[in-house]
Design an enzyme around this catalytic site. Structure first.
Site, PDB file in Angstrom:
ATOM      1  N   ASP A 281       4.307   1.785  13.474  1.00 45.37           N
ATOM      2  CA  ASP A 281       3.588   0.522  13.617  1.00 45.37           C
ATOM      3  C   ASP A 281       4.409  -0.605  14.223  1.00 45.37           C
ATOM      4  OD1 ASP A 281       1.177   1.539  12.477  1.00 45.37           O
ATOM      5  OD2 ASP A 281       2.057   1.300  10.504  1.00 45.37           O
TER       6      ASP A 281
ATOM      7  N   ASP B 143       0.810  -1.219   0.000  1.00 45.34           N
ATOM      8  CA  ASP B 143       0.000   0.000   0.000  1.00 45.34           C
ATOM      9  C   ASP B 143       0.841   1.267   0.000  1.00 45.34           C
ATOM     10  OD1 ASP B 143       0.834  -0.362   2.610  1.00 45.34           O
ATOM     11  OD2 ASP B 143      -1.178  -0.473   3.461  1.00 45.34           O
TER      12      ASP B 143
END
Length: 842
Positions: free
Chosen positions: A480, A70
């Protein structure tokens, strides 16, 4: 894990235009930039580290597999090494949007051809229109067609698909499903030119959330499937099915090669079609969900099959829609090309106790989940999972039954069975690609052996980097994944810094006491302190009792050269300083929200800051900042860096405002005249014969984008990357290696950490690690015994001022809290009495 929040912030920053100042200070002359050869590679984190929304197998050539990211580009599988090869590293900062890959199509007629739909966001965060990337050599080289609209490789619904499809009978023809109401598009010349299919009736109506910029656009036309049997080779396929993100009518069909279209009668309504696969027996399988994913899967889901020969719709949902256990979308869908009755589907973010992976061998009449309930809280697992290729995937935590660690994943938006090998399966997750090579053992009562299948993929959004003068060569803060200590650049780390954090946003170390570090982060749990300290180079961390005032976490951190004070600038809060490792905090005088802060690397009392267009200095350890009245500054600054070994030498990277330096602590600045753009700046070991550290920037010189190095304090520059190594967004962090001349580390937004070294036949040596000895060995005899306990007691009672070892704090700070006190004495005593099996600090 809330994936890609950091990349959205990155895009907003990237899109901002920084106005260059009209009047500059005295210019430093720079000569025309030349290039020097460098070799580039990833610092291995391993396991992927991000969401890969789709995997695509070529249907006519074995082992030809592609994966799309992505925010990290696209990859091709290398069967000889079982690793993935990145395909889009040539895109530079100005084409960062193309690292958002919306869809991939591999040609079943000519396997050398591959196509990519590129474009990261449909809103205004990035200026680029979407593009079709075309290759006739499997992604080694590319041509580009700019589309008249944007695509959304990192937008909601990105694991639906595939949006791009090649006609298996006439491979000149491609169809593309778009977003934002742009409908269905077609090319008849191998993707060179495109036109809208005006007869297609429904561009989609579903919007994830109209109240937010990121979620307000129409998801659109999400997949295209050809019925190859409806035509013959060389002639366009007549029957085509298209899935649309619309909860009323979502499946459309053309039987005349795309001239006319109608909604398929009798179709289910109220849900969104995530994937559609047409099997060789004429069954069109479709997974449905309430939402588009990939972050949530709330609501319900279904699985249907449509008999394209009879027109019958059959509900084959593994968990009945009416059941309370049906509480998630069905997203991933795979059909075994060797047996059209073998199908697999996945849940989209069921979360607890784990995800669901269902398998049917009878066309959906019956299903088996990859796990089932035993005697609660026990579960019976039909799989084993091996994360040895990326040990950090256990997230450093233990779960209580019925949950276990590691989990099967989350955001499982795609699953695929190898069309040539019924035993090979791969599926995507929010952090890696998992797969197996013994899938059919499940059908015979055996266990599926799941393992990491993401070697070669490095898709992290990296937010900060430091390369200290001793210890590990590199320590990172990562979106993350929190961040890592990188002892070996070619071997992935085993654990992340602080498992209770969701993202590491900033890291710094004390230049004169480099084992002391501070890390700031985001955390999902309210009671977690979002700053941590380490006294052993990032190997162990402790959290303080208090946070900076008004902190919501995140932001950046600056550590004094002598480790005696730390300034934290949280996201959306004013900078605050602590002199006692977070026991107490004081808001820095004269600074406010948005200040950029850095420490002098020689004088522990000095800090620097840029705030509201002014430059400030602190000479009292960060308590008070004073405007230096420096004239003719840039209007904004992205990064401030001070030079190790040079008190008062400060550099400003001001993006389009250029590169600036001061040698008097920020009272005056000079602008380098031929550095057009400087996103970030960092320093590494000086070149032979030089007494000033090598300077590294990402930016633009002589109108050429790239990475640059100066060995003479900015007088001259060389470009150290080439047109094949751009890595997209490289405006977060850069640092040279203080121990290895020429080595530089760069943080990317989606391609992990990359590092470069001068190209030569002689390898650049990795500096030897300093053996600091055993924790608890206070006299340096490589043993821990009662003598060490006696030394500890005498030291605490101040009977002696120093311990016999070189590093007192390393040896005697048993619990790693940065202090030597009675607590450490108690731990050591318990260890010697065998009351505890090991010391807290390794």
């Amino acid at each position: 894990m809330v994936k890609k929040f950091t990349s959205k912030i990155k895009a907003a920053v990237f899109a901002a235009v920084v106005a260059a100042t009209a009047i500059f200070g005295p210019a430093i002359s720079s000569q025309a930039v030349t290039s020097v050869p460098y070799k580039w590679d990833n610092v291995v984190i391993g396991g992927g580290g991000g969401f890969m929304p789709g995997i695509v197998f070529n249907e006519t050539e074995k082992d030809l597999i592609y994966a799309r990211a992505d925010i990290g580009g696209a990859y091709r599988w290398d069967p000889s090494t079982e690793t993935w090869i990145p395909l889009l590293d040539h895109f530079q900062m100005d084409e960062y949007s193309y690292y958002g890959v919306e869809s991939i199509a591999t040609d079943p007629v000519d396997p050398n051809r591959v196509y990519i739909v590129a474009g990261m966001y449909t809103n205004d965060w990035l200026p680029n229109m979407g593009a079709i990337l075309r290759s006739t050599d499997r992604g080694e080289t590319w041509e580009k067609t700019i589309l008249p609209f944007k695509m959304g490789g990192n937008m909601p619904g990105r694991s639906m698909g595939e949006r791009l499809a090649i006609d298996p009978n006439d491979n000149r023809i491609l169809y593309l499903g778009t977003r934002c109401g742009n409908g269905l598009w077609r090319s008849t010349d191998y993707g060179v030119t495109w036109s809208k299919v005006e007869s297609f009736p429904n561009p989609g109506t579903y919007i994830y959330d109209p109240n937010f910029d990121y979620t307000k656009d129409i998801i659109g036309v999400v997949w295209v499937v050809f019925d190859k049997s409806s035509s013959t080779p060389g002639n366009p396929t007549k029957t085509i099915y298209v899935g649309v993100a619309d909860k009323n009518e979502s499946i459309y069909r053309s039987t005349d090669g795309g001239v006319t279209w109608k909604a398929v009668p009798g179709q289910p309504k109220g849900l969104l079609p995530h994937h559609g696969v047409l099997a060789s027996n004429g069954m069109l399988y479709i997974t449905y969900g309430d939402t588009c994913g990939p972050y949530d899967g709330n609501g319900k889901g279904q699985v249907w099959k449509f008999n394209t020969r009879t027109g019958e719709w059959i509900d084959i949902t593994p968990i009945p829609y009416s059941s309370s256990d049906n509480r998630f979308c069905f997203a991933g869908l795979a059909v075994d090309r060797q047996n059209p009755d073998i199908i697999m589907v996945t849940s989209m973010n069921a979360w607890w106790p784990d995800e669901y992976i269902f398998r049917s061998t009878d066309g959906g009449a019956t299903w088996k989940n990859i796990w089932e309930w035993g005697m609660y809280p026990e579960r019976i697992l039909h799989y084993e999972i091996d994360i040895s290729a990326a040990p950090w995937l256990d997230w450093g935590t233990e779960k209580q039954l019925p949950e276990i660690n590691p989990k099967l994943g989350w955001m499982i938006g795609d699953i695929e069975i190898d069309p040539f090998n019924s035993d090979r399966m791969m599926y995507v997750t929010g952090a890696t690609i998992y797969g197996c090579d013994n899938l059919t053992d499940w059908d015979r009562g055996g266990k599926v052996k799941i393992e990491v299948k993401a070697t070669g993929i490095e898709e992290c959004a990296v937010l900060d980097l430091v390369s200290p003068p001793e210890g590990a060569p590199l320590v990172s803060a990562v979106g993350d994944l929190v961040g890592f200590v990188h002892d070996d650049l070619k071997v992935g780390p085993k654990k992340m810094h602080v498992p209770s954090y969701s993202s590491g946003t900033g890291i710094d170390y004390a230049e004169l006491v480099p084992n002391f570090m501070a890390l700031v982060a985001k955390a999902d749990l309210y009671d977690v302190k979002k700053i941590s300290f380490s006294y052993d180079g990032g190997r162990n961390w402790f959290q303080p009792p208090n946070e900076a005032p008004n902190s919501v976490g995140g932001g950046s951190v600056a550590v004094a050269a002598d480790a005696k004070s730390v300034i934290w600038t949280p996201e959306n809060a004013s900078p605050a300083v602590t002199t006692d490792n977070g026991n107490s905090w004081k808001v820095c005088t004269n600074l406010g929200m948005g200040a950029v802060v850095a420490s002098d690397r020689v004088n522990g009392k000095k800090f620097y800051a840029f705030y509201n267009g002014k430059f400030y200095i602190s000479t009292d350890g960060g308590l008070t900042f004073t405007d230096t009245k420096a004239p003719q500054l840039p209007k904004s600054v992205n990064k401030i860096k001070a030079v190790p070994g040079k008190e008062g030498h400060v550099w400003l990277a001001a993006r389009e405002g250029g590169l600036w330096r001061s040698t008097d602590g920020g009272y005056t600045f000079e602008k380098l005249s031929n550095v057009d753009t400087a996103h970030v700046v960092g320093f590494g070991k000086a070149a032979p014969g030089q007494d000033y550290m090598a300077i590294y920037i990402t930016g633009k010189i002589d109108n050429v984008l790239g990475f640059f190095r100066s060995d003479d304090a900015g007088k001259t520059w060389v470009r150290i990357n080439d047109d094949e190594h751009g890595y997209g967004a490289v405006d977060t962090a850069i640092t040279g290696d203080p121990r290895v001349y020429g080595r530089v580390y760069i943080a990317t937004n989606g391609r992990g950490i990359v590092y470069g070294e001068p190209a030569s036949d002689e390898p650049v040596p990795t500096p030897p690690q300093v053996d600091k000895g055993l924790v608890g060995d206070l006299n340096g005899d490589n043993r821990i015994n009662s003598t060490d306990l006696t030394l500890m007691k005498r030291y605490i009672l101040k009977s002696i001022e120093d311990l016999p070892v070189e590093d007192d704090l390393w040896a005697a700070d048993i619990n790693g809290d940065g202090k030597i006190n009675s607590t450490d004495y108690t731990y050591l005593k318990k260890y010697l009495l065998q009351a505890i099996p090991e010391l807290p600090k390794k």
